[in-house]
Design a protein around this motif. Structure first.
Motif, short mmCIF file in Angstrom:
data_model
loop_
_atom_site.label_atom_id
_atom_site.label_comp_id
_atom_site.label_asym_id
_atom_site.label_seq_id
_atom_site.Cartn_x
_atom_site.Cartn_y
_atom_site.Cartn_z
N SER A 74 0.81 -1.22 0.00
CA SER A 74 0.00 0.00 0.00
C SER A 74 0.85 1.26 0.00
O SER A 74 0.36 2.35 -0.25
CB SER A 74 -0.94 0.03 1.21
N SER A 80 1.20 6.35 2.71
CA SER A 80 0.28 5.33 2.28
C SER A 80 -0.49 5.82 1.05
O SER A 80 -0.89 6.97 0.97
CB SER A 80 -0.71 5.03 3.41
N GLY A 82 -3.30 4.52 0.26
CA GLY A 82 -4.71 4.32 0.58
C GLY A 82 -5.34 3.26 -0.30
O GLY A 82 -6.53 2.97 -0.22
N ASN A 83 -4.53 2.67 -1.15
CA ASN A 83 -5.01 1.69 -2.11
C ASN A 83 -4.22 0.40 -1.91
O ASN A 83 -3.07 0.30 -2.29
CB ASN A 83 -4.80 2.26 -3.53
N THR A 108 -2.62 3.98 8.88
CA THR A 108 -3.99 4.45 8.67
C THR A 108 -5.01 3.38 9.09
O THR A 108 -6.17 3.69 9.33
CB THR A 108 -4.25 4.78 7.18
N VAL A 110 -5.94 0.99 7.11
CA VAL A 110 -6.62 0.52 5.90
C VAL A 110 -6.28 -0.95 5.60
O VAL A 110 -7.15 -1.78 5.37
CB VAL A 110 -6.28 1.43 4.68
N THR A 111 -4.99 -1.27 5.62
CA THR A 111 -4.56 -2.64 5.36
C THR A 111 -5.19 -3.60 6.37
O THR A 111 -5.75 -4.63 6.00
CB THR A 111 -3.02 -2.76 5.45
N HIS A 113 -7.83 -3.23 8.25
CA HIS A 113 -9.28 -3.33 8.11
C HIS A 113 -9.65 -4.23 6.92
O HIS A 113 -10.51 -5.11 7.04
CB HIS A 113 -9.88 -1.93 7.92
N GLN A 114 -9.01 -4.01 5.79
CA GLN A 114 -9.33 -4.81 4.60
C GLN A 114 -9.01 -6.28 4.82
O GLN A 114 -9.75 -7.16 4.41
CB GLN A 114 -8.57 -4.27 3.39
N THR A 140 -7.45 5.80 10.70
CA THR A 140 -8.66 6.38 10.11
C THR A 140 -9.73 5.32 9.87
O THR A 140 -10.86 5.64 9.56
CB THR A 140 -8.37 7.03 8.74
N MET A 141 -9.34 4.05 9.99
CA MET A 141 -10.29 2.99 9.64
C MET A 141 -10.12 1.76 10.53
O MET A 141 -9.00 1.37 10.85
CB MET A 141 -10.05 2.59 8.17
#
Ligand code: IMP
Ligand code: MG
Length: 180
Positions: A74, A80, A82-83, A108, A110-111, A113-114, A140-141
């Motif tokens: 990511s 990051s 974000g993708n 963040t 993001v990783t 969470h996904q 953030t997530m």
């Protein structure tokens, strides 16, 4: 210890190998203490977590524990994208199993969470996350990791598996980017 330079950025010593070893032992004891099933699956998130995973997995005295690997990407440079891309997928059947994700760092979130979402679809008995480093100020997530080696401010770090565009993973200690 001296500063190190990568891609024109100066990094200063931040967390020593001794401090890392101490927190690895503490986190391992917490995982052992909380473990209820007898056959947990540790899931190392490549590439960054490989060094932490090797040390943590050895430190956990759970005779029937297993380890496997998944690969995400990511980051570009020091931030990051974000993708998150799944570069190497999970092959094991995790249905009914206790999965412990091993991450190098949660930034963040993001990783993390996904990955949790992806695992939960496969009906594990439980999913927990152990991360060596956590930047709570950047989250953030998703939910915070269950096991944390060090909480750190939102600054870019390298070493002990963590990289700057593929380099610096082989440093035994952790370094932080020097603010100008
Ligand atoms: P997140 O999805 O933003 O939480 O980022 C997770 C991934 O970004 C981590 O697994 C690392 O690979 C990478 N990362 C986040 N912060 C840093 C850092 O300070 N240094 C090196 N890699 C980082
Ligand atoms: Mg990573």
């Amino acid at each position: 210890m001296d500063t190190v330079t990568y891609q024109g950025l100066t990094f200063e010593p931040y967390i020593t190998r001794q401090q890392i070893a101490e927190q690895v032992q503490r986190v391992a004891h917490e995982i052992e203490r909380d473990s209820t099933g007898d056959n947990p699956l540790f899931l190392c998130v490549l590439n960054g977590a490989f060094m932490f995973a090797a040390d943590l997995f050895r430190a956990c005295r759970l005779p029937k524990a297993e380890i496997t690997f998944i690969r995400f990407k990511s980051y570009e440079g020091t931030s990051s994208t974000g993708n998150v891309q799944q570069v190497m997928g999970l092959v094991e059947d995790i249905k009914g199993r206790d999965v412990i994700i091993i991450e190098d760092i949660v930034d963040t979130g993001v990783t993390a969470h996904q990955l949790r979402q992806l695992l939960l679809e496969r009906e594990p008995r439980s999913v927990k996350m152990a991360t060596l480093l956590f930047k709570p100020g950047s989250l953030t997530m998703g939910t915070p990791p269950e096991y944390v080696g060090f909480e750190i401010p939102s600054k870019f770090i390298i070493g002990y598996g963590l990289d700057l565009d593929g380099q610096a993973r082989n440093l035994s200690d952790i370094y932080v980017v020097k603010s100008e």
